[in-house]
Write an enzyme that holds these catalytic residues in place. Structure first.
Site, PDB file in Angstrom:
ATOM      1  N   ARG A  27      12.396  22.399  53.057  1.00 14.87           N
ATOM      2  CA  ARG A  27      13.718  21.832  52.718  1.00 14.87           C
ATOM      3  C   ARG A  27      13.561  20.579  51.852  1.00 14.87           C
ATOM      4  O   ARG A  27      13.790  20.607  50.649  1.00 14.87           O
ATOM      5  CB  ARG A  27      14.489  21.540  54.020  1.00 14.87           C
ATOM      6  CG  ARG A  27      15.974  21.284  53.821  1.00 14.87           C
ATOM      7  CD  ARG A  27      16.320  19.864  53.392  1.00 14.87           C
ATOM      8  NE  ARG A  27      15.861  18.847  54.337  1.00 14.87           N
ATOM      9  CZ  ARG A  27      15.890  17.539  54.068  1.00 14.87           C
ATOM     10  NH1 ARG A  27      16.344  17.096  52.917  1.00 14.87           N
ATOM     11  NH2 ARG A  27      15.429  16.661  54.943  1.00 14.87           N
ATOM     12  N   HIS A 221      11.449   9.480  59.628  1.00 12.36           N
ATOM     13  CA  HIS A 221      11.399  10.303  58.415  1.00 12.36           C
ATOM     14  C   HIS A 221      11.067   9.362  57.254  1.00 12.36           C
ATOM     15  O   HIS A 221      11.955   8.757  56.653  1.00 12.36           O
ATOM     16  CB  HIS A 221      12.779  10.958  58.248  1.00 12.36           C
ATOM     17  CG  HIS A 221      12.932  11.839  57.054  1.00 12.36           C
ATOM     18  ND1 HIS A 221      12.928  13.218  57.128  1.00 12.36           N
ATOM     19  CD2 HIS A 221      13.139  11.548  55.745  1.00 12.36           C
ATOM     20  CE1 HIS A 221      13.133  13.722  55.920  1.00 12.36           C
ATOM     21  NE2 HIS A 221      13.256  12.730  55.061  1.00 12.36           N
ATOM     22  N   CYS A 254      14.696  13.244  46.956  1.00 12.32           N
ATOM     23  CA  CYS A 254      16.114  13.525  47.110  1.00 12.32           C
ATOM     24  C   CYS A 254      16.748  13.545  45.726  1.00 12.32           C
ATOM     25  O   CYS A 254      16.645  12.568  44.978  1.00 12.32           O
ATOM     26  CB  CYS A 254      16.793  12.473  47.980  1.00 12.32           C
ATOM     27  SG  CYS A 254      18.565  12.795  48.148  1.00 12.32           S
ATOM     28  N   ASN A 263       7.623  13.006  50.908  1.00 17.90           N
ATOM     29  CA  ASN A 263       7.581  12.605  52.315  1.00 17.90           C
ATOM     30  C   ASN A 263       6.152  12.279  52.733  1.00 17.90           C
ATOM     31  O   ASN A 263       5.191  12.647  52.047  1.00 17.90           O
ATOM     32  CB  ASN A 263       8.028  13.780  53.192  1.00 17.90           C
ATOM     33  CG  ASN A 263       9.508  14.053  53.090  1.00 17.90           C
ATOM     34  OD1 ASN A 263       9.959  14.696  52.164  1.00 17.90           O
ATOM     35  ND2 ASN A 263      10.261  13.558  54.048  1.00 17.90           N
TER      36      ASN A 263
HETATM   37  P1  HMG Z   1      32.352  18.235  47.495  1.00 16.33           P
HETATM   38  O1  HMG Z   1      32.216  18.666  46.080  1.00 16.33           O
HETATM   39  O2  HMG Z   1      33.073  16.964  47.814  1.00 16.33           O
HETATM   40  O3  HMG Z   1      32.889  19.433  48.414  1.00 16.33           O
HETATM   41  O4  HMG Z   1      30.878  18.104  48.067  1.00 16.33           O
HETATM   42  P2  HMG Z   1      34.301  20.048  48.595  1.00 16.33           P
HETATM   43  O5  HMG Z   1      34.527  20.127  50.074  1.00 16.33           O
HETATM   44  O6  HMG Z   1      35.313  19.318  47.751  1.00 16.33           O
HETATM   45  O7  HMG Z   1      34.103  21.530  48.024  1.00 16.33           O
HETATM   46  C1  HMG Z   1      33.871  21.790  46.649  1.00 16.33           C
HETATM   47  C2  HMG Z   1      33.479  23.248  46.462  1.00 16.33           C
HETATM   48  O8  HMG Z   1      32.240  23.525  47.109  1.00 16.33           O
HETATM   49  C3  HMG Z   1      34.473  24.210  47.080  1.00 16.33           C
HETATM   50  O9  HMG Z   1      34.405  25.386  46.282  1.00 16.33           O
HETATM   51  C4  HMG Z   1      33.896  24.510  48.446  1.00 16.33           C
HETATM   52  O10 HMG Z   1      34.267  25.753  48.991  1.00 16.33           O
HETATM   53  C5  HMG Z   1      32.413  24.519  48.128  1.00 16.33           C
HETATM   54  P3  HMG Z   1      35.506  25.690  45.143  1.00 16.33           P
HETATM   55  O11 HMG Z   1      36.802  25.706  45.886  1.00 16.33           O
HETATM   56  O12 HMG Z   1      35.402  24.549  44.162  1.00 16.33           O
HETATM   57  O13 HMG Z   1      35.061  27.016  44.579  1.00 16.33           O
HETATM   58  N1  HMG Z   1      31.611  24.144  49.273  1.00 16.33           N
HETATM   59  C6  HMG Z   1      30.541  24.822  49.698  1.00 16.33           C
HETATM   60  N2  HMG Z   1      29.947  25.950  49.265  1.00 16.33           N
HETATM   61  C7  HMG Z   1      28.855  26.359  49.932  1.00 16.33           C
HETATM   62  N3  HMG Z   1      28.320  25.687  50.992  1.00 16.33           N
HETATM   63  C8  HMG Z   1      28.897  24.565  51.451  1.00 16.33           C
HETATM   64  C9  HMG Z   1      30.058  24.108  50.793  1.00 16.33           C
HETATM   65  N4  HMG Z   1      30.836  23.012  50.975  1.00 16.33           N
HETATM   66  C10 HMG Z   1      31.778  23.063  50.046  1.00 16.33           C
HETATM   67  N5  HMG Z   1      28.375  23.911  52.487  1.00 16.33           N
HETATM   68  C11 HMG Z   1      29.337  18.134  49.918  1.00 16.33           C
HETATM   69  C12 HMG Z   1      30.666  17.648  49.394  1.00 16.33           C
HETATM   70  C13 HMG Z   1      29.055  17.409  51.211  1.00 16.33           C
HETATM   71  C14 HMG Z   1      29.433  19.637  50.142  1.00 16.33           C
HETATM   72  C15 HMG Z   1      28.261  17.818  48.846  1.00 16.33           C
HETATM   73  O14 HMG Z   1      28.329  16.449  48.573  1.00 16.33           O
HETATM   74  C16 HMG Z   1      26.865  18.176  49.297  1.00 16.33           C
HETATM   75  O15 HMG Z   1      26.543  19.320  49.536  1.00 16.33           O
HETATM   76  N6  HMG Z   1      25.961  17.191  49.402  1.00 16.33           N
HETATM   77  C17 HMG Z   1      24.615  17.446  49.850  1.00 16.33           C
HETATM   78  C18 HMG Z   1      23.594  16.936  48.869  1.00 16.33           C
HETATM   79  C19 HMG Z   1      22.227  17.200  49.434  1.00 16.33           C
HETATM   80  O16 HMG Z   1      21.942  18.275  49.918  1.00 16.33           O
HETATM   81  N7  HMG Z   1      21.341  16.169  49.359  1.00 16.33           N
HETATM   82  C20 HMG Z   1      19.995  16.290  49.818  1.00 16.33           C
HETATM   83  C21 HMG Z   1      19.863  16.349  51.307  1.00 16.33           C
HETATM   84  S1  HMG Z   1      19.965  14.761  52.085  1.00 16.33           S
HETATM   85  C22 HMG Z   1      18.328  14.164  52.030  1.00 16.33           C
HETATM   86  O17 HMG Z   1      17.512  14.724  51.377  1.00 16.33           O
HETATM   87  C23 HMG Z   1      17.976  12.967  52.863  1.00 16.33           C
HETATM   88  C24 HMG Z   1      17.127  13.331  54.094  1.00 16.33           C
HETATM   89  O18 HMG Z   1      15.929  13.970  53.715  1.00 16.33           O
HETATM   90  C25 HMG Z   1      16.792  12.069  54.899  1.00 16.33           C
HETATM   91  C26 HMG Z   1      16.212  10.935  54.043  1.00 16.33           C
HETATM   92  O19 HMG Z   1      15.207  11.159  53.358  1.00 16.33           O
HETATM   93  O20 HMG Z   1      16.798   9.864  54.084  1.00 16.33           O
HETATM   94  C27 HMG Z   1      17.889  14.290  55.021  1.00 16.33           C
HETATM   95 MG    MG Z   2      14.122  12.988  53.052  1.00 11.93          MG
END
Ligand code: HMG
Ligand code: MG
Length: 313
Positions: A27, A221, A254, A263
């Protein structure tokens, strides 16, 4: 001269007998890769990690493809993995109810939500304020728990934020409490950009403990941007943390925090744990082989120091 393939074992007072490695390679490791990785390669990566003895492997994220195209094949990956891809030790990231629906549809029983200690990163990573993201997570956690699933809560930017600078410990504790109050089973303290140092880690763990979240409820993490991930991990283990996030080969980052690098490498962690005689279940040589194989798929060497030392890679 022959390089040693295992460290000498010398236990250290104050350390536990066992630590759980929470592998995030498929992931966190792959969400930031420039090269497109075929889903069959991802499935093979997971199988090799499990064969190397890692028990907890975070598989992918159910986020919109346009946000993280690298993980747009979540359903296909789980389909390819079959029953191996399911169970409480195969968590996936879900940001919202749509993500939970997709995960549940695939039979997932273990999910992770991911909040931010800072407003800027909450906006960049989740398109919402911190308060709005807690509101988004609340029904996800409730529905997941009602269905008997296991739930982890990540908090990013626990030590520093590339836009806001140092993050006050009280601010981190506040977000951790808000997420754990939803009923999550485990907290993971993210040093997304790798700026933390051991004293800072202890101060956060102490403050969390004072607020009612003991180190037995927390995982750590660490991204290794400044080479502090292993030192920070050792400090956390000594303070009572028993779950450590790591990524085989040291892949990771990220897409919404460009200054995040890989990581803590699982091999670097395993070398240290083996040296201390702490059980973890993983086989170092098999992990190194897996990273060497993955490096060939990605077309770049694994960042891990231990992989480089053992594989000459
Ligand atoms: P948004 O654009 O505000 O979402 O994103 P929305 O609710 O307005 O929806 C927009 C469109 O996306 C809609 O479709 C929804 O149906 C669709 P449309 O009507 O335009 O056709 N949609 C989805 N489709 C599939 N799967 C879904 C989904 N949700 C909505 N789940 C959202 C808001 C939270 C979804 C977005 O900001 C997002 O996905 N962010 C995640 C980014 C990410 O993955 N970042 C990396 C992971 S975090 C990380 O790495 C840190 C960590 O490792 C810890 C650390 O290191 O600190 C964990
Ligand atoms: Mg991370």
């Amino acid at each position: 001269m022959t390089m040693p393939s295992l460290p000498m074992t010398e236990p250290m007072p104050g350390m536990p007998d066992r630590v759980t490695i929470y592998e995030v390679g498929p992931r966190d490791g792959l969400q930031n890769e420039a090269a497109a990785v075929p889903v069959e390669v991802k499935a093979e990566f997971v199988r090799r990690l499990l064969a190397a003895g890692l028990e907890t492997v975070e598989l992918t994220s159910f986020v919109p493809q346009k946000w993280v195209p690298q993980l747009g094949d979540a359903e296909e990956l789980l389909e390819l993995l079959g029953p191996e891809g399911l169970g409480q030790q195969r968590p996936v990231l879900v940001p919202n109810e749509r993500g939970l629906d997709r995960a549940v549809e695939c039979g997932v029983t273990s999910v992770a939500i991911f909040g931010s200690a800072t407003e800027t990163f909450a906006r960049k990573n989740l398109n919402r304020s911190v308060a709005e993201s807690v509101q988004m997570f609340a029904p996800v956690v409730k529905r997941a728990l009602d269905a008997g699933a296991w739930v982890r809560a990540y908090v990013s930017m626990c030590f520093g934020d590339p836009w806001e600078g140092p993050v006050p410990v009280e601010q981190v504790v506040d977000v951790c409490l808000r997420l754990m109050d939803l009923g999550c089973d485990q907290l993971s303290l993210g040093d997304t950009i790798g700026v933390g140092t051991p004293g800072h880690v202890l101060r956060l763990l102490d403050a969390l403990d004072d607020a009612g979240i003991g180190p037995d409820q927390s995982a750590v993490h660490f991204h290794d941007t400044y080479g502090q991930a292993l030192a920070n991990t050792m400090a956390a283990i000594r303070r009572g943390v028993r779950v450590v996030d790591a990524s085989t080969g040291g892949l990771g980052g990220c897409p919404y925090a460009r200054s995040a690098t890989g990581n803590l490498a699982t091999e670097d962690l395993v070398w240290a744990l083996d040296g201390l005689g702490i059980e973890h279940g993983a086989d170092l040589a098999q992990l190194v082989q897996t990273s060497t194989w993955m490096a060939a798929q990605l077309g770049r060497p694994a960042p891990s120091r231990v992989v480089r030392a053992l594989a000459g890679g």
